[in-house]
Write a protein that holds these residues in place. Sequence first.
Motif, PDB file in Angstrom:
ATOM      1  N   GLU A 126       0.822  -1.218   0.000  1.00 15.60           N
ATOM      2  CA  GLU A 126       0.000   0.000   0.000  1.00 15.60           C
ATOM      3  C   GLU A 126       0.850   1.259   0.000  1.00 15.60           C
ATOM      4  N   ASN A 127       2.098   1.132   0.431  1.00 17.03           N
ATOM      5  CA  ASN A 127       2.953   2.313   0.590  1.00 17.03           C
ATOM      6  C   ASN A 127       4.126   2.317  -0.387  1.00 17.03           C
ATOM      7  N   GLY A 128       3.923   1.721  -1.549  1.00 16.52           N
ATOM      8  CA  GLY A 128       4.987   1.714  -2.552  1.00 16.52           C
ATOM      9  C   GLY A 128       4.861   0.508  -3.452  1.00 16.52           C
ATOM     10  N   SER A 129       5.958   0.150  -4.102  1.00 18.04           N
ATOM     11  CA  SER A 129       5.940  -0.944  -5.070  1.00 18.04           C
ATOM     12  C   SER A 129       6.503  -2.228  -4.473  1.00 18.04           C
ATOM     13  N   TYR A 130       6.338  -2.408  -3.183  1.00 18.60           N
ATOM     14  CA  TYR A 130       6.902  -3.582  -2.526  1.00 18.60           C
ATOM     15  C   TYR A 130       6.324  -4.881  -3.090  1.00 18.60           C
ATOM     16  N   HIS A 131       7.200  -5.838  -3.339  1.00 17.67           N
ATOM     17  CA  HIS A 131       6.806  -7.201  -3.678  1.00 17.67           C
ATOM     18  C   HIS A 131       7.873  -8.114  -3.090  1.00 17.67           C
ATOM     19  N   HIS A 132       7.446  -9.224  -2.489  1.00 13.72           N
ATOM     20  CA  HIS A 132       8.418 -10.025  -1.743  1.00 13.72           C
ATOM     21  C   HIS A 132       9.543 -10.559  -2.633  1.00 13.72           C
ATOM     22  N   ALA A 133       9.255 -10.880  -3.901  1.00 12.34           N
ATOM     23  CA  ALA A 133      10.308 -11.384  -4.786  1.00 12.34           C
ATOM     24  C   ALA A 133      11.336 -10.289  -5.077  1.00 12.34           C
ATOM     25  N   LYS A 134      10.855  -9.075  -5.349  1.00  7.26           N
ATOM     26  CA  LYS A 134      11.768  -7.955  -5.580  1.00  7.26           C
ATOM     27  C   LYS A 134      12.581  -7.655  -4.325  1.00  7.26           C
ATOM     28  N   HIS A 135      11.909  -7.776  -3.175  1.00  5.97           N
ATOM     29  CA  HIS A 135      12.627  -7.479  -1.934  1.00  5.97           C
ATOM     30  C   HIS A 135      13.621  -8.593  -1.605  1.00  5.97           C
ATOM     31  N   SER A 136      13.307  -9.831  -1.966  1.00  6.21           N
ATOM     32  CA  SER A 136      14.275 -10.921  -1.781  1.00  6.21           C
ATOM     33  C   SER A 136      15.550 -10.607  -2.562  1.00  6.21           C
ATOM     34  N   LEU A 137      15.372 -10.090  -3.779  1.00  5.49           N
ATOM     35  CA  LEU A 137      16.535  -9.709  -4.578  1.00  5.49           C
ATOM     36  C   LEU A 137      17.288  -8.555  -3.917  1.00  5.49           C
ATOM     37  N   ARG A 138      16.558  -7.590  -3.372  1.00  4.65           N
ATOM     38  CA  ARG A 138      17.198  -6.461  -2.678  1.00  4.65           C
ATOM     39  C   ARG A 138      18.011  -6.953  -1.474  1.00  4.65           C
ATOM     40  N   VAL A 139      17.487  -7.938  -0.781  1.00  7.38           N
ATOM     41  CA  VAL A 139      18.187  -8.477   0.389  1.00  7.38           C
ATOM     42  C   VAL A 139      19.561  -9.010  -0.012  1.00  7.38           C
ATOM     43  N   VAL A 140      19.607  -9.818  -1.082  1.00  4.35           N
ATOM     44  CA  VAL A 140      20.893 -10.424  -1.453  1.00  4.35           C
ATOM     45  C   VAL A 140      21.803  -9.447  -2.196  1.00  4.35           C
ATOM     46  N   GLU A 141      21.224  -8.440  -2.857  1.00  2.00           N
ATOM     47  CA  GLU A 141      22.047  -7.489  -3.608  1.00  2.00           C
ATOM     48  C   GLU A 141      22.538  -6.321  -2.759  1.00  2.00           C
ATOM     49  N   LYS A 142      21.728  -5.900  -1.779  1.00  2.00           N
ATOM     50  CA  LYS A 142      22.046  -4.663  -1.060  1.00  2.00           C
ATOM     51  C   LYS A 142      22.153  -4.813   0.455  1.00  2.00           C
ATOM     52  N   LEU A 143      21.227  -5.536   1.069  1.00  3.07           N
ATOM     53  CA  LEU A 143      21.100  -5.481   2.519  1.00  3.07           C
ATOM     54  C   LEU A 143      22.029  -6.434   3.267  1.00  3.07           C
ATOM     55  N   GLU A 144      22.274  -7.604   2.706  1.00  2.00           N
ATOM     56  CA  GLU A 144      23.146  -8.556   3.386  1.00  2.00           C
ATOM     57  C   GLU A 144      24.608  -8.102   3.324  1.00  2.00           C
ATOM     58  N   ASN A 145      25.420  -8.741   4.178  1.00  2.00           N
ATOM     59  CA  ASN A 145      26.855  -8.441   4.223  1.00  2.00           C
ATOM     60  C   ASN A 145      27.104  -6.972   4.543  1.00  2.00           C
ATOM     61  N   GLU A 146      26.364  -6.495   5.558  1.00  2.00           N
ATOM     62  CA  GLU A 146      26.545  -5.121   6.048  1.00  2.00           C
ATOM     63  C   GLU A 146      26.342  -4.081   4.955  1.00  2.00           C
ATOM     64  N   GLY A 147      25.369  -4.329   4.077  1.00  2.00           N
ATOM     65  CA  GLY A 147      25.038  -3.361   3.045  1.00  2.00           C
ATOM     66  C   GLY A 147      25.828  -3.502   1.767  1.00  2.00           C
ATOM     67  N   LYS A 148      26.679  -4.508   1.671  1.00  2.00           N
ATOM     68  CA  LYS A 148      27.490  -4.701   0.460  1.00  2.00           C
ATOM     69  C   LYS A 148      26.907  -5.754  -0.468  1.00  2.00           C
ATOM     70  N   GLY A 149      25.947  -6.540   0.013  1.00  2.00           N
ATOM     71  CA  GLY A 149      25.360  -7.592  -0.805  1.00  2.00           C
ATOM     72  C   GLY A 149      26.227  -8.835  -0.876  1.00  2.00           C
ATOM     73  N   LEU A 150      25.701  -9.888  -1.503  1.00  2.00           N
ATOM     74  CA  LEU A 150      26.386 -11.177  -1.552  1.00  2.00           C
ATOM     75  C   LEU A 150      27.087 -11.451  -2.879  1.00  2.00           C
ATOM     76  N   ASN A 151      26.931 -10.555  -3.849  1.00  2.00           N
ATOM     77  CA  ASN A 151      27.577 -10.722  -5.159  1.00  2.00           C
ATOM     78  C   ASN A 151      27.257 -12.097  -5.761  1.00  2.00           C
ATOM     79  N   LEU A 152      25.982 -12.417  -5.832  1.00  2.00           N
ATOM     80  CA  LEU A 152      25.558 -13.699  -6.391  1.00  2.00           C
ATOM     81  C   LEU A 152      25.607 -13.672  -7.920  1.00  2.00           C
TER      82      LEU A 152
END
Length: 346
Positions: A126-152
């Motif tokens: 309701e407050n943006g374009s959130y979708h769990h699949a997109k956010h799963s990608l954000r987690v591994v690209e941006k949020l994990e590893n102290e904000g550096k991502g996992l470089n998958l």
Amino acid sequence: MNYSNIRQHLEDLEIKTLHPKAAKSLYAKRDVQEEECPVRTKFQRDRDRILHSKAFRRLKHKTQVFLSPEGDHYRTRLTHTLEVAQVSRTIARALRLNEDLTEAIVYGHDLGHTPFGHAGEFILKENGSYHHAKHSLRVVEKLENEGKGLNLTEEVRDGILKHSKGKSPLITEGNMPKTLEGEIVRIADKIAYINHDLEDAIRAGIVSESQIPEYIVKVLGKTKSERISTIVISVINTTIENEYKHIVMDEKVYNAMYSLRDFLYENVYFAEPVIKELDKAKGIVKALYEYYLKNYHLIPNYEKYLKLWGEYSPNQAAVDYVAGMTDRYALKKYSEIFIPKVWAVV
């Protein structure tokens, strides 16, 4: 063969033994090149990076369907993920596709789910374009590893992003994973959740086995094991018959599986006991999101991520923080922020 060339041996083995249409780890690409592991292939390293991530550990305390169930045997996001992995590997092995790639995609596919399952996702949508699949990608690209991502690898990230199909057909041109392994996860996710959600609903007394339409029982079987086996065997045989154009199943099984999904939507997901608790969960997630949107400076590591990324909007920070919460952590923060403490007056 010695220690220094185990990975190369595994890469050669993939090329020699896997189906021509299987993804090969030797050719996988990362956005940032790095020194190769002497023992593990790229897809194996991706799997391990996700498995050891904080987001993966949090899945054990995130809701699948039933919120904070009293029994010990109801599914969580973690047990769901493990069941999808089992189904995916069974299909991948039978089709001579890359099991390591399917497993890596599976482990990452639900990392972006909010606390309280789809109730939390509804509020953040309701407050943006959130979708769990997109956010799963954000987690591994941006949020994990102290904000550096996992470089998958690209193949794993693509599979994570495109694993979810909602109510659209399994084969949706223009939104399909780039690998057959990604397509396996897309189907296995549905096979797993339909069957284990039904089992949990029966255990909870929301539906009974006798309520399952006779047509579904006749086609898929009476038990969870029979239903999963019927669908998996259909996927394997039909994919081979169709010369690996896509990962598919025969029409009769496909229709029965979707009828079972419709049965769950009508009798479980929108059942009064479930909806009542989901409405409470929506209230909690909404309150937390609005609070941290106004007080984004209180979000842990906000300043650090702002400095690391160059920009970090309050809305995105609030979404990242709330979406990453487990059910019990969300309840804890809600209690701390909104429920008055009892004062001991002497």
